[in-house]
Design an enzyme around this catalytic site. Structure first.
Site, short mmCIF file in Angstrom:
data_model
loop_
_atom_site.label_atom_id
_atom_site.label_comp_id
_atom_site.label_asym_id
_atom_site.label_seq_id
_atom_site.Cartn_x
_atom_site.Cartn_y
_atom_site.Cartn_z
N ASP A 296 1.00 -1.13 -0.09
CA ASP A 296 -0.09 0.00 0.05
C ASP A 296 0.87 1.17 0.21
O ASP A 296 1.78 1.20 0.88
CB ASP A 296 -0.85 -0.03 1.24
CG ASP A 296 -2.17 1.04 1.01
OD1 ASP A 296 -3.09 0.69 0.89
OD2 ASP A 296 -1.86 2.11 1.11
N ILE A 297 0.28 2.22 -0.71
CA ILE A 297 1.32 3.41 -1.07
C ILE A 297 1.39 4.22 0.34
O ILE A 297 2.13 5.05 0.57
CB ILE A 297 0.78 4.23 -2.18
CG1 ILE A 297 1.71 5.24 -2.64
CG2 ILE A 297 -0.51 5.01 -1.74
CD1 ILE A 297 1.70 5.91 -4.17
N ASN B 75 -13.04 -3.04 2.67
CA ASN B 75 -13.93 -1.95 2.91
C ASN B 75 -14.87 -2.11 1.72
O ASN B 75 -14.42 -2.26 0.49
CB ASN B 75 -12.96 -0.71 2.68
CG ASN B 75 -12.18 -0.61 3.96
OD1 ASN B 75 -12.51 -0.75 5.08
ND2 ASN B 75 -11.03 0.03 3.71
N GLU C 223 -12.39 3.45 -1.00
CA GLU C 223 -11.76 4.31 -1.83
C GLU C 223 -11.36 3.91 -3.46
O GLU C 223 -11.68 4.71 -4.38
CB GLU C 223 -10.56 5.17 -1.48
CG GLU C 223 -10.78 5.57 -0.09
CD GLU C 223 -9.60 6.28 0.57
OE1 GLU C 223 -8.40 6.06 0.02
OE2 GLU C 223 -9.53 6.99 1.60
N VAL C 224 -10.85 2.80 -3.55
CA VAL C 224 -10.59 2.42 -4.94
C VAL C 224 -11.63 1.16 -5.22
O VAL C 224 -11.75 0.17 -4.56
CB VAL C 224 -9.26 1.70 -5.05
CG1 VAL C 224 -8.94 1.28 -6.06
CG2 VAL C 224 -8.06 2.79 -4.68
N HIS D 279 -10.51 -5.72 -3.18
CA HIS D 279 -9.28 -6.07 -2.70
C HIS D 279 -9.36 -6.34 -1.08
O HIS D 279 -10.10 -5.83 -0.47
CB HIS D 279 -8.21 -4.76 -2.75
CG HIS D 279 -8.59 -3.56 -2.37
ND1 HIS D 279 -9.49 -2.84 -2.97
CD2 HIS D 279 -8.31 -3.01 -1.25
CE1 HIS D 279 -9.79 -1.65 -2.32
NE2 HIS D 279 -8.87 -1.56 -1.34
N HIS E 17 -6.73 -5.86 2.43
CA HIS E 17 -5.66 -5.09 3.02
C HIS E 17 -5.18 -6.32 3.77
O HIS E 17 -5.88 -6.86 4.76
CB HIS E 17 -6.20 -4.07 4.05
CG HIS E 17 -6.95 -2.86 3.06
ND1 HIS E 17 -6.08 -1.75 2.95
CD2 HIS E 17 -8.13 -2.51 2.69
CE1 HIS E 17 -6.63 -0.74 2.24
NE2 HIS E 17 -8.01 -1.30 2.06
#
Ligand code: 5GP
Length: 114
Positions: free
Chosen positions: A29-30, A86, A94-95, A99, A101
């Site tokens: 993760d960025i 999420n 947000e994306v 996915h 995490h």
């Protein structure tokens, strides 16, 4: 609709990739919130968990198997880790490309914050 994760899958933008096969890609993760914060992403554009179908089962299984392998390779299997997905606005997504995490590397705090 394609997101930033599709660009990472297609190698159009860089990412710190730590696992990849034909069904899944995983990268750092960025903006990490734990010492280990990996995003585990199916190579199929599924916007949210609400959108999965039985046809996606190969991808979903591949995500879990990738997580197991990543946890072993990062030496966090024994101590443990946390998975979060999420979903939509209340979940804080947000994306809009499904996915997990994968969070670990220390004893994590309470699961929820309100
Ligand atoms: P979400 O809020 O959708 O569950 O999580 C999206 C995650 O993607 C966030 O933790 C965010 O830091 C991460 N992210 C957003 N853009 C990029 C990017 O371009 N590269 C990487 N590696 N992570 C990103």
């Amino acid at each position: 609709m394609a997101t930033i994760f599709t660009k990472i899958i297609n190698k159009e933008i860089p990412a710190s990739i730590i696992f990849e096969n034909d069904k899944v890609i995983a990268f750092k993760d960025i903006n990490p919130i734990a010492p280990i914060h990996i995003l585990v992403v199916p190579k199929k554009e599924i916007p949210t968990l609400n959108d999965i179908t039985a046809e996606d089962s190969d991808y979903l299984i591949a995500m879990y198997l990738a997580i197991k392998d990543i946890a072993i390779s990062l030496n966090i299997s024994e101590n443990g880790y946390r998975l979060i997905t999420n979903c939509n606005s209340y979940g804080g997504q947000e994306v809009f490309h499904l996915h997990f995490h994968l969070l670990g590397g220390k004893k994590l705090g309470p699961m929820l914050s309100f």
